[in-house]
Design a protein around this motif. Structure first.
Motif, short mmCIF file in Angstrom:
data_model
loop_
_atom_site.label_atom_id
_atom_site.label_comp_id
_atom_site.label_asym_id
_atom_site.label_seq_id
_atom_site.Cartn_x
_atom_site.Cartn_y
_atom_site.Cartn_z
N ARG A 13 0.83 -1.22 0.00
CA ARG A 13 0.00 0.00 0.00
C ARG A 13 0.86 1.26 0.00
NH1 ARG A 13 -5.24 -1.84 1.10
NH2 ARG A 13 -5.28 -3.60 2.53
N LEU A 14 1.96 1.23 0.76
CA LEU A 14 2.86 2.39 0.80
C LEU A 14 3.46 2.65 -0.58
CD1 LEU A 14 4.48 4.59 2.27
CD2 LEU A 14 6.15 2.81 2.87
N LEU A 15 3.99 1.61 -1.21
CA LEU A 15 4.61 1.79 -2.53
C LEU A 15 3.58 2.25 -3.56
CD1 LEU A 15 7.03 -1.27 -2.57
CD2 LEU A 15 7.58 1.14 -2.14
N GLU A 16 2.36 1.71 -3.49
CA GLU A 16 1.30 2.14 -4.42
C GLU A 16 0.96 3.61 -4.21
OE1 GLU A 16 -1.95 -0.59 -3.90
OE2 GLU A 16 -0.89 -2.21 -4.94
N ASN A 19 3.83 5.76 -5.51
CA ASN A 19 3.84 5.70 -6.97
C ASN A 19 2.72 6.58 -7.55
OD1 ASN A 19 5.03 4.28 -9.39
ND2 ASN A 19 2.87 3.77 -9.65
N ARG A 20 1.53 6.46 -6.98
CA ARG A 20 0.38 7.24 -7.47
C ARG A 20 0.65 8.74 -7.33
NH1 ARG A 20 -2.93 5.01 -4.52
NH2 ARG A 20 -2.92 6.49 -2.80
N GLU A 21 1.20 9.16 -6.19
CA GLU A 21 1.47 10.58 -5.97
C GLU A 21 2.48 11.13 -6.97
OE1 GLU A 21 0.50 10.31 -1.21
OE2 GLU A 21 2.59 10.48 -1.85
N HIS A 26 3.75 14.35 -11.30
CA HIS A 26 4.95 14.59 -12.10
C HIS A 26 5.11 13.67 -13.31
CE1 HIS A 26 6.15 17.24 -8.86
NE2 HIS A 26 5.85 16.26 -8.02
N GLY A 27 4.21 12.74 -13.49
CA GLY A 27 4.32 11.81 -14.61
C GLY A 27 5.47 10.83 -14.48
N LEU A 28 5.96 10.63 -13.26
CA LEU A 28 7.05 9.68 -13.00
C LEU A 28 6.52 8.52 -12.18
CD1 LEU A 28 9.91 12.08 -11.82
CD2 LEU A 28 9.78 10.89 -14.01
N GLN A 99 13.55 17.54 -13.30
CA GLN A 99 12.34 16.78 -12.93
C GLN A 99 12.50 16.14 -11.56
OE1 GLN A 99 9.68 14.69 -14.97
NE2 GLN A 99 9.61 16.02 -16.76
N LEU A 100 13.69 15.62 -11.27
CA LEU A 100 13.94 15.02 -9.96
C LEU A 100 13.77 16.07 -8.86
CD1 LEU A 100 14.88 12.72 -8.12
CD2 LEU A 100 17.23 13.38 -8.67
N GLU A 101 14.36 17.23 -9.05
CA GLU A 101 14.26 18.29 -8.04
C GLU A 101 12.81 18.75 -7.86
OE1 GLU A 101 17.09 21.18 -9.44
OE2 GLU A 101 18.80 20.01 -8.68
N GLU A 102 12.04 18.72 -8.93
CA GLU A 102 10.62 19.09 -8.85
C GLU A 102 9.81 18.01 -8.13
OE1 GLU A 102 7.40 19.31 -12.26
OE2 GLU A 102 8.85 20.96 -12.44
N ALA A 103 10.14 16.74 -8.35
CA ALA A 103 9.38 15.63 -7.78
C ALA A 103 9.78 15.30 -6.34
CB ALA A 103 9.55 14.38 -8.65
N ALA A 104 10.99 15.64 -5.95
CA ALA A 104 11.49 15.25 -4.62
C ALA A 104 10.60 15.71 -3.47
CB ALA A 104 12.93 15.74 -4.43
N PRO A 105 10.12 16.96 -3.45
CA PRO A 105 9.25 17.35 -2.33
C PRO A 105 7.96 16.53 -2.25
CG PRO A 105 10.09 19.30 -3.47
CD PRO A 105 10.46 18.10 -4.31
N THR A 106 7.41 16.14 -3.39
CA THR A 106 6.21 15.31 -3.40
C THR A 106 6.52 13.96 -2.78
OG1 THR A 106 5.37 16.40 -5.38
CG2 THR A 106 4.49 14.20 -4.90
#
Length: 146
Positions: A13-16, A19-21, A26-28, A99-106
């Motif tokens: 559940r945690l990984l899902e 992944n969803r977030e 961010h499309g990653l 993209q990594l720097e943008e996605a890291a806070p999420t």
């Protein structure tokens, strides 16, 4: 049995959720994110594909597919290894770093909300010790006898 089932259900559940977030914001995928993180943490932002597969605990064929998708998106590039013509390097691009720097806070907010904030300091230490011990045993087993 209770511990095993809780681990399987909770980790899945945690990984899902993580992944969803990442995917929605961010499309990653989480797998994409892990690759970008590993590349960002290495000297020259480059890693041999075989070492990258070991680092993300993935088959080489699955990793090749993931890196191909990241390459098509302009986040990673593949190139020959300068000291071994048979080796291939995966290298983080400037767009990949952005993209990594943008996605890291999420990602970090998700890890904190879904896991870290659910545990106290002693529980976090215990969880780390248990999972590190299990991982070390599996690594030793995979290497075989010395």
């Amino acid at each position: 049995m209770r511990a095993w089932r809780a681990f399987i259900q909770g980790s899945q559940r945690l990984l899902e959720a993580l992944n969803r977030e990442l995917s929605e914001a961010h499309g990653l995928t989480l797998a994409d994110y892990r690759i970008l993180v590993i590349l960002s943490e290495t000297e020259g932002n480059s890693v041999r594909m075989s070492d990258l597969a070991d680092g993300i605990v993935s088959s080489r064929s699955r990793l090749t597919h993931q890196v191909r998708r990241l390459e098509e998106a302009g986040l990673v590039r593949r190139e020959e290894c300068p000291d071994d013509r048979r080796g291939i390097l995966a290298t983080l691009t400037a767009e990949g770093r952005r993209q990594l720097e943008e996605a890291a806070p999420t990602h970090l907010a998700g890890v904190r909300a879904h896991l870290i904030d659910q545990l106290d300091a002693a529980e976090l230490r215990t969880m780390a010790e248990v999972l590190e011990r299990a991982d070390s045993a599996l690594v030793r087993e995979a290497r075989g006898p010395d």
